[in-house]
Design a protein around this motif. Structure first.
Motif, short mmCIF file in Angstrom:
data_model
loop_
_atom_site.label_atom_id
_atom_site.label_comp_id
_atom_site.label_asym_id
_atom_site.label_seq_id
_atom_site.Cartn_x
_atom_site.Cartn_y
_atom_site.Cartn_z
N THR A 137 0.85 -1.20 0.00
CA THR A 137 0.00 0.00 0.00
C THR A 137 0.88 1.24 0.00
O THR A 137 1.81 1.35 0.78
N MET A 138 0.57 2.16 -0.90
CA MET A 138 1.36 3.38 -1.07
C MET A 138 0.41 4.57 -1.11
O MET A 138 -0.65 4.50 -1.72
N SER A 139 0.79 5.66 -0.48
CA SER A 139 -0.02 6.88 -0.60
C SER A 139 0.15 7.46 -2.00
O SER A 139 1.10 7.12 -2.71
N LEU A 140 -0.75 8.36 -2.39
CA LEU A 140 -0.64 8.94 -3.73
C LEU A 140 0.69 9.67 -3.91
O LEU A 140 1.23 9.74 -5.01
N ASP A 141 1.25 10.18 -2.81
CA ASP A 141 2.56 10.83 -2.92
C ASP A 141 3.72 9.86 -2.69
O ASP A 141 4.86 10.28 -2.48
N GLY A 142 3.44 8.55 -2.77
CA GLY A 142 4.53 7.58 -2.91
C GLY A 142 5.10 6.99 -1.64
O GLY A 142 6.09 6.27 -1.68
N TYR A 143 4.46 7.25 -0.51
CA TYR A 143 5.00 6.79 0.77
C TYR A 143 4.36 5.48 1.21
O TYR A 143 3.15 5.28 1.06
N GLY A 162 10.09 -5.04 3.90
CA GLY A 162 9.73 -3.66 3.66
C GLY A 162 10.19 -3.14 2.31
O GLY A 162 10.62 -3.89 1.43
N ALA A 163 10.12 -1.82 2.22
CA ALA A 163 10.47 -1.14 0.98
C ALA A 163 11.84 -1.56 0.46
O ALA A 163 12.02 -1.78 -0.74
N ASN A 164 12.78 -1.68 1.36
CA ASN A 164 14.15 -1.99 0.95
C ASN A 164 14.25 -3.36 0.27
O ASN A 164 14.93 -3.52 -0.74
N ALA A 165 13.55 -4.34 0.83
CA ALA A 165 13.55 -5.68 0.22
C ALA A 165 12.88 -5.63 -1.15
O ALA A 165 13.38 -6.21 -2.12
N ILE A 166 11.75 -4.94 -1.25
CA ILE A 166 11.05 -4.86 -2.54
C ILE A 166 11.94 -4.17 -3.57
O ILE A 166 12.07 -4.64 -4.70
N ARG A 170 9.64 6.47 1.05
CA ARG A 170 9.05 6.28 -0.28
C ARG A 170 9.42 4.91 -0.81
O ARG A 170 10.57 4.49 -0.73
N LEU A 171 8.42 4.23 -1.37
CA LEU A 171 8.66 2.89 -1.89
C LEU A 171 9.80 2.89 -2.89
O LEU A 171 10.68 2.04 -2.84
N PHE A 172 9.80 3.85 -3.80
CA PHE A 172 10.72 3.76 -4.94
C PHE A 172 11.95 4.65 -4.79
O PHE A 172 12.63 4.91 -5.77
N ASP A 173 12.22 5.11 -3.57
CA ASP A 173 13.38 6.00 -3.41
C ASP A 173 14.68 5.27 -3.64
O ASP A 173 14.91 4.18 -3.12
#
Lengths: 216, 216
Positions: free
Chosen positions: A9-15, A152-156, A182-185
């Motif tokens: 799940t990600m917010s519209l601003d990417g978090y 988490g984000a880092n593994a993805i 941010r997921l894609f940072d």
């Protein structure tokens, strides 16, 4: 060979977590709002040992994911949020005696450790020799089902950058968090191609499922 | 009173322009890929003085937006990308003699200047006394139609943070840009509530339309 899926799940601003997120506050300030849409769903509650709940389009998405998954991979932080002691009294995760996975779970870590069987079919395996080794073992365990890179984000990010994820489903929550993780940072996006293959919308969240490929 | 709408194409990782974007390279490296979905559409081509093009779900979205809009607001950068000389030979925008708006356009700037009528119904008005003044004048000009905050990111952020946007449509392009200008960077998100009211998916892009409100 097992399909490798991931969803988050990600917010519209990417978090995927709010500001000031720490081990003790893993979703950060206001980050729990991200997951509001899931907590009342029948399938999520059933998976977590609860009763009742709503059956709707969002619930079908969750049920589909649970049914599809034969093994899960977690980053170290996802396992050890709310850090406990190791050694003679090893940390057993933060889900209680019966974690919601009910299948083998492979934890990426630098701490070698014996497998940890829990109630309800979950066993945690601690993998210290990298993401590809973890994936090989998870595929073996998953059989015909999928391997889910659950965060988490880092593994993805690591699996995505390595071209190892086949399907990414992003649940876009209708909110702006304004800060956090941010997921894609910091991901090397070069060569990663996304193809939307299904979109399901509810009043609570927009589920976009992408086929992922990597052109090297 | 005129509805205030805004819509913009954003990559899944939140960028509306790629890395290294400058006045001479406004979409940044690889940023033109963001807008690939729109350039072959019938309504977009017609608006820009071209012929032919595809009619599909994406085209209907573009047509809807064109038909709904009675006045447009642009940030200074959107007008002056590819900066030209001012004064006796004022810069006339980068669209040529017949810009694609065909209605009054209000440009946020710090340079006072006489209105600039163009061919095809577009007149540029240069507004130096702030976003609310620009909106008041755009509303007056739009009549029963909507005012469209067409960008860039900075203008959209300012109107959003001020609670002045009623409807935000984000076209999520299936790609990761890995760097550039993020739509929601540095925005004060507090009190901004988003409610998804329509989602239309195509193979090329996912259009999510949010009703926006601000709780102060």
């Amino acid at each position: 060979m097992s399909k490798v899926i991931s969803e988050i799940t990600m917010s519209l601003d990417g978090y995927i977590a709010g500001p000031n997120n720490t081990v003790d506050n893993p979703l950060g300030d206001d980050g729990q709002r991200l997951h509001q849409w899931v907590h009342d769903l029948f399938s999520w509650r059933e998976q977590h040992g609860g009763a009742g709940g709503e059956s709707n389009a969002d619930d079908e998405i969750i049920k589909e994911s649970i049914d599809a998954t034969g093994a899960t991979i977690l980053g170290r932080g996802m396992f050890s949020n709310g850090e406990g002691p190791w050694g003679d009294d090893p940390f057993r995760g933060h889900w209680g005696d019966n974690p919601p996975y009910h299948h083998p779970v492979f934890v990426l870590t630098s701490h070698p450790r014996e497998p940890l069987p829990m109630e309800g079919g979950t066993t945690f395996y601690f993998i210290t020799d990298g993401i590809e080794s973890a994936l090989d073992q998870a595929r073996e365990a998953a059989g015909d089902k999928a391997v889910n890179i659950a965060g988490g984000a880092n593994a993805i990010r690591q699996y995505l950058a390595a071209g190892l994820i086949d399907q990414l489903q992003v649940h876009i929550a209708p909110m702006l968090l304004g800060g956090g993780t941010r997921l894609f940072d910091g991901i090397d996006a070069s060569g990663i191609a996304l193809e939307p293959e299904r979109v399901i919308a509810s009043p609570a969240v927009t589920h976009i499922r992408y086929r992922v490929s990597k052109v090297s």
